[in-house]
Scaffold this motif. Structure first.
Motif, short mmCIF file in Angstrom:
data_model
loop_
_atom_site.label_atom_id
_atom_site.label_comp_id
_atom_site.label_asym_id
_atom_site.label_seq_id
_atom_site.Cartn_x
_atom_site.Cartn_y
_atom_site.Cartn_z
N GLN A 113 42.26 48.54 40.58
CA GLN A 113 42.15 47.10 40.73
C GLN A 113 41.04 46.74 41.72
O GLN A 113 40.96 47.30 42.81
N VAL A 158 43.12 39.68 38.78
CA VAL A 158 44.44 40.26 38.96
C VAL A 158 45.29 39.91 37.76
O VAL A 158 45.11 38.88 37.14
N THR A 216 45.67 49.54 36.37
CA THR A 216 44.50 49.62 35.54
C THR A 216 44.82 50.33 34.24
O THR A 216 45.79 51.06 34.14
#
Length: 467
Positions: A282, A336, A357
């Motif tokens: 992320q 996000v 991810t």
């Protein structure tokens, strides 16, 4: 290759700390994130004089530069203060924080100077004694200024205690309590987080007790997964269990930050220098959409070595390129993924479906339903005679009492290690039950566990059932 050590190996993280930063405005390379959850709101600071930024500037014609510039150098990462020098620490911190303040951004600092650091490993060093350590901390605190700053205090200092006697543990705990209080007193807007290891190291209950002893009551919370590779969903579930355990001890209002710098691929093996199955995770943000989590941060800067192939902490472009080559550009990926986390850290101990991810490998095996959950297997790494895999458990209607995944070994197969679950084998039947911290899943929630096996991974047929 094998994840034989359940630790973060922060010994790989020593960085140079004497460069004075230049001021940078919030331009193309600055990551943004107004928080929709947690307690931090604002844009994280991208250091224009980081090792990766210097490499990009010096190598404009390298075939790897575009990928490294767009997906690594463009992002904010923590500055490590790891050189023990009481005469310079204040000016070093002040220069870095001042540059971030001038840019209207939030600096992230990792203070790494505790006595007997890394239990004498590759990142050994730090203060010669705890009295001098406190002097060093005092200097760092005086350089923090008065605006919001994130302080990651002493990686591995609480999760890794095996080299310390009981009296040394007590002294370290006192040093960490004093350090936290000193930093918070100098800058009440500083956000200070203590070491909680990671989800495949100590149990949540054990880690919560360690945090309590080290003074987390005076801190803003704790961090997990620094320099490690565990998925965000596993880390957020682990953090939720720690929060619940702290609540049970009367320590409330604590939150988590997660190092997502290298957790977008396979998990389990402590060293990333020789692995091609690692990916950046992320992108850094304070916009977590999870009230328990203050930030997804890049604490370990991607591309800096772990010490098993290259010098620990040195920037290696081939590592950065390997981590970033299959990741989306920040401009084309969402900041996000909203989670289904509970609205406050005191109301639930259930793992969230926090963002993780996309796996680097495609799922394999047959997802099968049993009771109220499903399980899907994917191979994350393989070699002659063995493999590493990951199983994702999806809760369906929920698993209020836990879950169990079962499958039958193929001919010549065996399972030698599992993390994130409890392994049992009866003949050719393998069963993995939830760990203590990831069994209670809400409807739609998920958990993961990893494994090491011998033979070929194949396509196992998994059965998942609530227990």
């Amino acid at each position: 290759m094998f994840p034989t050590r359940p630790r973060s190996r922060s010994r790989s993280k020593i960085l140079a700390t004497t460069v004075v930063c230049a001021t940078v405005g919030a331009g193309l390379w600055a990551a943004t994130g107004a928080a929709s959850a947690g307690t931090i709101s604002g844009t994280l600071y991208r250091d224009p004089d980081s090792a990766v930024a210097r490499w990009v500037q010096a190598n404009p014609n390298d075939s790897r530069t575009t990928v490294i510039r767009n997906r690594v150098a463009s992002q904010p990462a923590s500055r490590w203060f790891a050189s023990f020098n009481v005469s310079t620490i204040r000016s070093e911190v002040s220069a870095y924080v001042g540059a971030a303040n001038a840019a209207g951004q939030i600096p992230v600092l990792t203070l790494y100077g505790i006595t007997n650091r890394d239990c004498g490993g590759a990142s050994s060093g730090g203060a010669p004694d705890l009295t001098q350590y406190q002097t060093w901390i005092n200097g760092a605190a005086q350089g923090l200024g008065g605006q919001t700053a994130v302080v990651v205090l002493e990686p591995d200092s609480i999760a890794l205690l095996t080299c310390l006697s009981s009296s040394e543990i007590a002294a370290r705990n006192q040093a960490l309590r004093t350090a936290t209080q000193t930093l918070k007193a100098a800058n009440p807007n500083a956000k200070v987080y203590l070491d909680a290891g990671h989800s495949t190291w100590n149990s949540a209950a054990d880690q919560a007790s360690r945090l309590a002893a080290a003074g987390v009551a005076a801190a803003d919370g704790f961090y997990t997964n620094v320099s490690n590779f565990n998925g965000t969903s596993a880390e957020s579930a682990y953090g939720r269990s720690i929060i619940s355990a702290l609540n049970g001890q009367g320590i409330t209002g604590k939150r988590q930050v997660i190092d997502t710098s290298r957790n977008g691929g396979a998990s389990g093996d402590w060293c990333g220098d020789d692995n091609t199955d690692r990916r950046i995770g992320q992108y850094p943000t304070t916009n977590t959409s999870d009230a328990n989590i203050d930030g997804y941060l890049w604490v370990k800067p991607p591309g800096e070595a772990d010490g098993c192939r290259y010098a620990a902490g040195s920037f290696q472009p081939d590592l950065a390129y390997s981590l970033a080559s299959s990741a989306p550009d920040p401009s084309t990926s969402p900041s996000v993924t909203p989670s289904t986390a509970s609205p406050s850290p005191s109301t639930s101990v259930s793992p969230s479906t926090s963002p993780s991810t996309s796996p680097s490998a495609s799922p394999s095996g047959s997802p099968s339903t049993g009771g109220s959950c499903t399980a899907t297997f994917r191979t994350t790494s393989s070699w002659q005679g063995g493999f590493q895999g990951e199983v994702t458990v999806a809760a369906g209607s929920g698993t209020p009492n836990g879950w169990a995944v079962t499958w039958t070994l193929a001919s010549g197969q065996s399972i030698s290690q599992v993390w994130g679950g409890v392994l049992s084998v009866s003949g050719s039947t393998v069963t993995v039950r939830n760990a203590a911290w990831n069994g209670t899943l809400p409807a739609g929630g998920s958990a993961q566990f990893g494994l090491i096996g011998s033979g070929s991974a194949g396509t196992p047929v998994l059965t998942c059932a609530k227990v």
